[in-house]
Write a protein that holds these residues in place. Sequence first.
Motif, PDB file in Angstrom:
ATOM      1  N   GLU A   1       0.775  -1.232   0.015  1.00 59.01           N
ATOM      2  CA  GLU A   1       0.141   0.149   0.087  1.00 59.01           C
ATOM      3  C   GLU A   1       1.047   1.222   0.024  1.00 59.01           C
ATOM      4  O   GLU A   1       0.562   2.287  -0.062  1.00 59.01           O
TER       5      GLU A   1
ATOM      6  N   ARG B   1       3.876   3.938  -1.731  1.00 59.13           N
ATOM      7  CA  ARG B   1       4.412   4.135  -2.745  1.00 59.13           C
ATOM      8  C   ARG B   1       5.867   4.374  -2.703  1.00 59.13           C
ATOM      9  O   ARG B   1       6.280   4.950  -2.126  1.00 59.13           O
TER      10      ARG B   1
ATOM     11  N   SER C   1       4.407   5.392  -9.797  1.00 57.65           N
ATOM     12  CA  SER C   1       3.351   4.409  -9.081  1.00 57.65           C
ATOM     13  C   SER C   1       3.497   2.960  -8.981  1.00 57.65           C
ATOM     14  O   SER C   1       2.772   2.185  -9.372  1.00 57.65           O
TER      15      SER C   1
ATOM     16  N   SER D   1       4.630   0.159  -6.025  1.00 57.66           N
ATOM     17  CA  SER D   1       4.639  -0.098  -4.676  1.00 57.66           C
ATOM     18  C   SER D   1       6.149  -0.404  -3.909  1.00 57.66           C
ATOM     19  O   SER D   1       6.836  -0.882  -4.987  1.00 57.66           O
TER      20      SER D   1
ATOM     21  N   THR E   1       1.401   7.071   0.206  1.00 60.56           N
ATOM     22  CA  THR E   1       0.320   5.978   0.442  1.00 60.56           C
ATOM     23  C   THR E   1      -0.455   5.856  -0.844  1.00 60.56           C
ATOM     24  O   THR E   1      -0.881   7.010  -1.293  1.00 60.56           O
ATOM     25  N   PHE E   2      -0.874   4.780  -1.189  1.00 60.86           N
ATOM     26  CA  PHE E   2      -1.955   4.682  -2.166  1.00 60.86           C
ATOM     27  C   PHE E   2      -3.323   4.913  -1.666  1.00 60.86           C
ATOM     28  O   PHE E   2      -4.184   5.154  -2.400  1.00 60.86           O
ATOM     29  N   ARG E   3      -3.619   4.989  -0.428  1.00 58.19           N
ATOM     30  CA  ARG E   3      -4.907   5.213   0.106  1.00 58.19           C
ATOM     31  C   ARG E   3      -4.611   6.396   1.137  1.00 58.19           C
ATOM     32  O   ARG E   3      -4.675   6.222   2.427  1.00 58.19           O
TER      33      ARG E   3
END
Length: 138
Positions: free
Chosen positions: A50, A52, A58, A60, A102-104
Motif C-alpha cells: 500500500e 508508494r 506508481s 509499490s 500511500t496509495f490510500r
Amino acid sequence: MILAAALLALAAPATPPAVGAGQTVSSAPLADTQLADPVAEAKAQALMEELRCLTCQSQSIADSNAPMAGDMRHQVRSRIAAGEEPEQVRAWLVERYGDYVTFRPGFDWATWPLYALPLLFILVAGVLLFRRIGRGGE
C-alpha cells in the motif's frame, strides 16, 4: 595491449551492482529479508503493498528495486518487528514524506478533492444525461 586493458580495468571506479535502469540494490538489512515471525511479515508485506515508492512511477515499495524502496521496506519491517502496528508505521511515513507515500490517502483538507470530484463528475453526468433524455421525449 593486455597491460593497457588491465590498467584501464584497475582505473575504472568501483560501482555497486546494477539492478536495472540506473537503480541499485538497497544496503538496508531488512530490505529483502523476511521477518522470522510469519504474522509480522504478513502485516509488513500488506503495508508495503500500500506504500508508494518515492522514486518510481506508481510502483509499490514491495515491487520496486530502487534503493529508496529498499530503505522504506527496511523501516517497515524493523518497526513492525519492534511491535508497532501497520497504521502507526503508515502514519509515521505519511508524516515524514506526505500523503503521496500511500496509495490510500486519508481524508483531510488537502485530499478532499480526491473523494469529492468523482462524485461531482457523476452528478454532472447524471444531470446532462437526464436533460438529454428529457429532450428526446418531447
